[in-house]
Scaffold this active site. Sequence first.
Site, mmCIF file in Angstrom:
data_model
loop_
_atom_site.group_PDB
_atom_site.id
_atom_site.type_symbol
_atom_site.label_atom_id
_atom_site.label_comp_id
_atom_site.label_asym_id
_atom_site.label_seq_id
_atom_site.Cartn_x
_atom_site.Cartn_y
_atom_site.Cartn_z
ATOM 1 N NE ARG A 171 -47.739 -110.588 28.569
ATOM 2 C CZ ARG A 171 -47.257 -109.781 29.261
ATOM 3 N NH1 ARG A 171 -48.269 -108.811 29.501
ATOM 4 N NH2 ARG A 171 -45.996 -109.700 29.186
ATOM 5 C CB SER A 218 -44.072 -115.711 25.813
ATOM 6 O OG SER A 218 -42.777 -114.817 26.126
ATOM 7 C CD GLU A 288 -48.096 -114.422 26.376
ATOM 8 O OE1 GLU A 288 -47.444 -113.654 25.684
ATOM 9 O OE2 GLU A 288 -47.433 -114.517 27.512
#
Length: 296
Positions: A171, A218, A288
């Site tokens: 990520r 998310s 995130e």
Amino acid sequence: MSILDTSFLRGKLEQHVPMARYTSWRVGGPAKYLYKPKDREDLLAFLKILPKEESLFWLGLGSNVLVRDCGLLSTVITTVGTLNNIKRLNDTEVWVESGVTCSKLAKFCVREGLCGAEFLAGIPGTIGGALAMNAGAFGYEIWELVISVETVTIGGIIHQRSPQDYKISYRTVYKPVQEWFLAVKLKFILGNSGKQRISTLLKQRNQTQPIHYPSAGSVFRNPINRKAGQLIELSQLKGTSMGDAQISEKHGNFIINRGGATAAHIEHLIQFVVNVVSQQQGITLAPEVHIIGSSM
């Protein structure tokens, strides 16, 4: 930013645009400027007239970003509907512009008899956003498919780059400063199992994620060998609310907007989760989503 002459531009330039219109959480204060280019050539023309010091933020579907209520002292460029082309280059390679949605690319590959893009079908963003954060799902990540990328800077200067020019991890993508993704060349494999695979993955997504409320996907990265959603559930936080921002009852790693949430509600809830999970589970969760904009 002071733009003296925009008469030659074919896109739409607006001032003080509420970012709630452009983010999947449906929250966020105004951007100083927002430009929606007509096409690739128009985008390059716009970039050529920007001062080199101008703060730019590139936005796809706004699905991995929280814009604070006071807004952005930046110029926002939205690529959706502009950089929207896909073409097959040969048996296994596909060229995709950054404004193409992840789901559109997945469907394109199915039609073309290519496998490897199925995991992208349920990612609620664009290819540009996916490249910027190394988006992934179900154990796959987009940079595993990348052959090369095309980037652009203020001034409209185009660069061709390889994956070796980037530091890529879970990520996270470290890229040259003030360069943004225009397009990418991806490699797939021949096969006709993609349609069934997409159907299975989307069914799994619909069963486990709160798709009927505005969210940003998310919220937290998964710690090594753990799942953020499970840690949040173990901390008995599912359903916790601040204003109309709520940790989903369906999936602990989703924060939904029940209708009247503000960016402040969401940001405070994110920090509350970090604090509680740290205290109860001994693990500090890292967001995130990108939190941007003025806090005052």
